[in-house]
Enzyme design. Structure first.
Site, PDB file in Angstrom:
ATOM      1  N   GLY A  42      -3.563  -7.129  99.968  1.00 28.88           N
ATOM      2  CA  GLY A  42      -3.058  -8.466 100.320  1.00 28.88           C
ATOM      3  C   GLY A  42      -1.565  -8.632 100.134  1.00 28.88           C
ATOM      4  O   GLY A  42      -1.084  -9.743  99.928  1.00 28.88           O
TER       5      GLY A  42
ATOM      6  N   ASN B 298       7.221  -4.649 109.066  1.00 30.35           N
ATOM      7  CA  ASN B 298       5.759  -4.528 109.047  1.00 30.35           C
ATOM      8  C   ASN B 298       5.158  -5.548 110.008  1.00 30.35           C
ATOM      9  O   ASN B 298       5.074  -6.728 109.705  1.00 30.35           O
ATOM     10  CB  ASN B 298       5.250  -4.744 107.612  1.00 30.35           C
ATOM     11  CG  ASN B 298       3.759  -4.479 107.491  1.00 30.35           C
ATOM     12  OD1 ASN B 298       3.077  -4.247 108.487  1.00 30.35           O
ATOM     13  ND2 ASN B 298       3.249  -4.515 106.268  1.00 30.35           N
TER      14      ASN B 298
ATOM     15  N   CYS C  55      -0.129  -5.350 109.306  1.00 28.17           N
ATOM     16  CA  CYS C  55      -1.119  -5.237 108.239  1.00 28.17           C
ATOM     17  C   CYS C  55      -2.443  -5.801 108.744  1.00 28.17           C
ATOM     18  O   CYS C  55      -2.512  -6.967 109.121  1.00 28.17           O
ATOM     19  CB  CYS C  55      -0.663  -5.996 106.994  1.00 28.17           C
ATOM     20  SG  CYS C  55      -1.845  -5.788 105.667  1.00 28.17           S
TER      21      CYS C  55
ATOM     22  N   GLY D 279      -1.141   8.532 109.047  1.00 27.15           N
ATOM     23  CA  GLY D 279      -2.568   8.210 109.124  1.00 27.15           C
ATOM     24  C   GLY D 279      -3.420   9.421 108.807  1.00 27.15           C
ATOM     25  O   GLY D 279      -3.597  10.303 109.639  1.00 27.15           O
ATOM     26  N   GLY D 280      -3.904   9.487 107.571  1.00 25.04           N
ATOM     27  CA  GLY D 280      -4.831  10.552 107.196  1.00 25.04           C
ATOM     28  C   GLY D 280      -4.206  11.923 107.050  1.00 25.04           C
ATOM     29  O   GLY D 280      -4.894  12.947 107.156  1.00 25.04           O
TER      30      GLY D 280
ATOM     31  N   GLY E 105      -6.629   6.997 105.468  1.00 21.75           N
ATOM     32  CA  GLY E 105      -7.129   8.316 105.066  1.00 21.75           C
ATOM     33  C   GLY E 105      -7.721   9.088 106.246  1.00 21.75           C
ATOM     34  O   GLY E 105      -7.518   8.717 107.410  1.00 21.75           O
TER      35      GLY E 105
ATOM     36  N   SER F 219      -2.696   0.980 108.295  1.00 22.86           N
ATOM     37  CA  SER F 219      -4.145   1.121 108.149  1.00 22.86           C
ATOM     38  C   SER F 219      -4.788   0.420 109.352  1.00 22.86           C
ATOM     39  O   SER F 219      -4.195  -0.456 109.977  1.00 22.86           O
ATOM     40  CB  SER F 219      -4.635   0.592 106.806  1.00 22.86           C
ATOM     41  OG  SER F 219      -4.064  -0.643 106.528  1.00 22.86           O
TER      42      SER F 219
HETATM   43  C1  LIG Z   1      -3.306   0.790  99.004  1.00 26.08           C
HETATM   44  C2  LIG Z   1      -2.488   0.702 100.260  1.00 26.08           C
HETATM   45  C3  LIG Z   1      -1.433  -0.220 100.338  1.00 26.08           C
HETATM   46  C4  LIG Z   1      -0.660  -0.301 101.503  1.00 26.08           C
HETATM   47  N1  LIG Z   1       0.373  -1.194 101.564  1.00 26.08           N
HETATM   48  C5  LIG Z   1       1.172  -1.230 102.676  1.00 26.08           C
HETATM   49  C6  LIG Z   1       2.314  -2.090 102.717  1.00 26.08           C
HETATM   50  O1  LIG Z   1       2.658  -2.797 101.772  1.00 26.08           O
HETATM   51  N2  LIG Z   1       3.045  -2.102 103.869  1.00 26.08           N
HETATM   52  C7  LIG Z   1       2.754  -1.295 104.964  1.00 26.08           C
HETATM   53  O2  LIG Z   1       3.473  -1.336 105.967  1.00 26.08           O
HETATM   54  N3  LIG Z   1       1.693  -0.450 104.914  1.00 26.08           N
HETATM   55  C8  LIG Z   1       0.904  -0.412 103.815  1.00 26.08           C
HETATM   56  N4  LIG Z   1      -0.153   0.465 103.773  1.00 26.08           N
HETATM   57  C9  LIG Z   1      -0.424   1.345 104.934  1.00 26.08           C
HETATM   58  C10 LIG Z   1       0.150   2.751 104.708  1.00 26.08           C
HETATM   59  O3  LIG Z   1       1.559   2.720 104.614  1.00 26.08           O
HETATM   60  C11 LIG Z   1      -0.240   3.703 105.862  1.00 26.08           C
HETATM   61  O4  LIG Z   1       0.381   3.242 107.052  1.00 26.08           O
HETATM   62  C12 LIG Z   1      -1.745   3.785 106.104  1.00 26.08           C
HETATM   63  O5  LIG Z   1      -2.454   3.774 104.875  1.00 26.08           O
HETATM   64  C13 LIG Z   1      -2.149   5.037 106.888  1.00 26.08           C
HETATM   65  O6  LIG Z   1      -1.682   6.219 106.248  1.00 26.08           O
HETATM   66  P1  LIG Z   1      -2.579   7.073 105.191  1.00 26.08           P
HETATM   67  O7  LIG Z   1      -3.889   7.354 105.853  1.00 26.08           O
HETATM   68  O8  LIG Z   1      -1.757   8.295 104.901  1.00 26.08           O
HETATM   69  O9  LIG Z   1      -2.731   6.207 103.974  1.00 26.08           O
HETATM   70  C14 LIG Z   1      -0.950   0.548 102.605  1.00 26.08           C
HETATM   71  C15 LIG Z   1      -2.019   1.457 102.520  1.00 26.08           C
HETATM   72  C16 LIG Z   1      -2.780   1.552 101.368  1.00 26.08           C
HETATM   73  C17 LIG Z   1      -3.893   2.550 101.316  1.00 26.08           C
END
Ligand SMILES: Cc1cc2nc3c(=O)[nH]c(=O)nc-3n(C[C@H](O)[C@H](O)[C@H](O)COP(=O)(O)O)c2cc1C
Length: 303
Positions: free
Chosen positions: A72, A125, A128, A242-243, A216, A191
């Site tokens: 959030g 951003n 979200c 992403g992942g 992930g 995400s």
């Molecule tokens: C716990 C968590 C918090 C996140 N907070 C933000 C955030 O504050 N701002 C943002 O742009 N993306 C946020 N993301 C998204 C990540 O930056 C990333 O784009 C997304 O998780 C996909 O990559 P990954 O699979 O390597 O985690 C968050 C992701 C996770 C898992």
């Protein structure tokens, strides 16, 4: 030894692997630790003007293929965040500030403060998947608003502006819109979703918010397809995210056209070792395949 460095506009990164926003990105000390662990650049957690609490627990749930979160967007506010950016920048690391806003004016103010604090680039951003309306959440789905926020921020800052998008079916359309509005780069994907998990013992959704963003390994093919489409339809540098858990994952994104890659959820499973592991696996691939640098393989899947 192959050259692992990449250039993203004003930034020369020693490694293409970047800390994604939201994971370990709150304090200057942590950002420095991540850079020391091998990240070519680090991204802060999304920063808003005012202090925000975020959602109440449980806000994170793990499952076999990834993570669901509805944190959030908690934030200490711009003053505290600017202090942390200054601490990180004093260590001379490359830093991308993630900027959020409820309207155009907030985006501009936060972006200016982050630039003044020393951020090398700003990542807006727009995507979200579980934030309340107006807080970064729906911006990419409101094409007119997306266009005008990019244009307004660009007029008010001089460092490069990156737009953070989430993978969606019509990703090429929004990518072309932000490019025409003056964006310097795109990060994709945030995400994805939102998604849901249900606890069969209680019969209730696992997260307090019921819905959360999926990240992930589960989202890798979706994010990869989005990066491929952005690369086919724009000329902007892309931070593919992403992942990504391995060098092979990172290479897939680079072959789809990404210049650099973002790593988030993997850190929850591998800690800061994630950066060392991904860097050394990319390096080994380049050595074994006889490539001198990443430029030689960038976008080869597009041909
Ligand atoms: C716990 C968590 C918090 C996140 N907070 C933000 C955030 O504050 N701002 C943002 O742009 N993306 C946020 N993301 C998204 C990540 O930056 C990333 O784009 C997304 O998780 C996909 O990559 P990954 O699979 O390597 O985690 C968050 C992701 C996770 C898992």
């Amino acid at each position: 030894m192959p050259d692992m460095s990449v250039t993203l506009k004003n930034m020369r990164l020693k490694s293409p692997v970047i800390l994604a926003s939201g994971i370990l990105g709150v304090t200057g000390e942590l950002l420095i630790n991540v850079a020391n662990a091998g990240a070519g650049a680090v991204t802060t957690k999304t920063i808003f003007l005012e202090q925000r609490d975020g959602n109440t627990s449980p806000v994170v749930a793990e499952y076999e293929h990834g993570l669901l979160n509805c944190i959030g967007l908690p934030c200490p506010g711009i003053e505290e965040s600017a202090k942390e950016i200054r601490i990180a920048k004093a260590a001379n690391i490359l830093l991308i500030a993630s900027v959020g806003g409820k309207d155009t004016d907030e985006f501009i103010k936060v972006a200016q403060c982050c630039e003044d604090a020393g951020a090398d680039a700003l990542e807006l951003n727009f995507s979200c998947p579980h934030a309340e309306a107006g807080l970064g959440a729906n911006i990419q789905y409101n094409r007119e608003l997306a266009r005008s926020v990019v244009g307004a921020v660009k007029k008010n800052v001089s460092v490069p502006v990156i737009i953070k998008l989430t993978a969606e079916f019509k990703i090429a359309e929004i990518a072309k819109i932000v490019e025409a509005a003056g964006a310097d780069m795109i990060t994709c994907s945030n995400s994805v979703g939102p998604g849901m998990l249900i606890d069969v013992h209680t019969g209730r959704p696992v997260l307090s918010n019921k819905e959360g963003g999926v990240s992930g390994p589960a989202i890798k093919p979706i994010a990869l397809r989005a990066v491929y489409q952005i690369a086919k339809n724009t000329t902007l540098p892309i931070i593919g995210t992403g992942g990504i858990y391995s060098g092979k994952d990172a290479l897939e994104f680079i072959m789809a056209g990404a210049t650099a890659v973002g790593v988030g959820t993997s850190i929850m499973h591998h800690d800061l070792e994630a950066f060392k592991k991904i860097n050394s696996e990319i390096q080994k691939y380049l050595e074994d395949s006889g490539h001198k640098n990443l430029e030689e393989i960038r976008g080869i899947a597009l041909k």
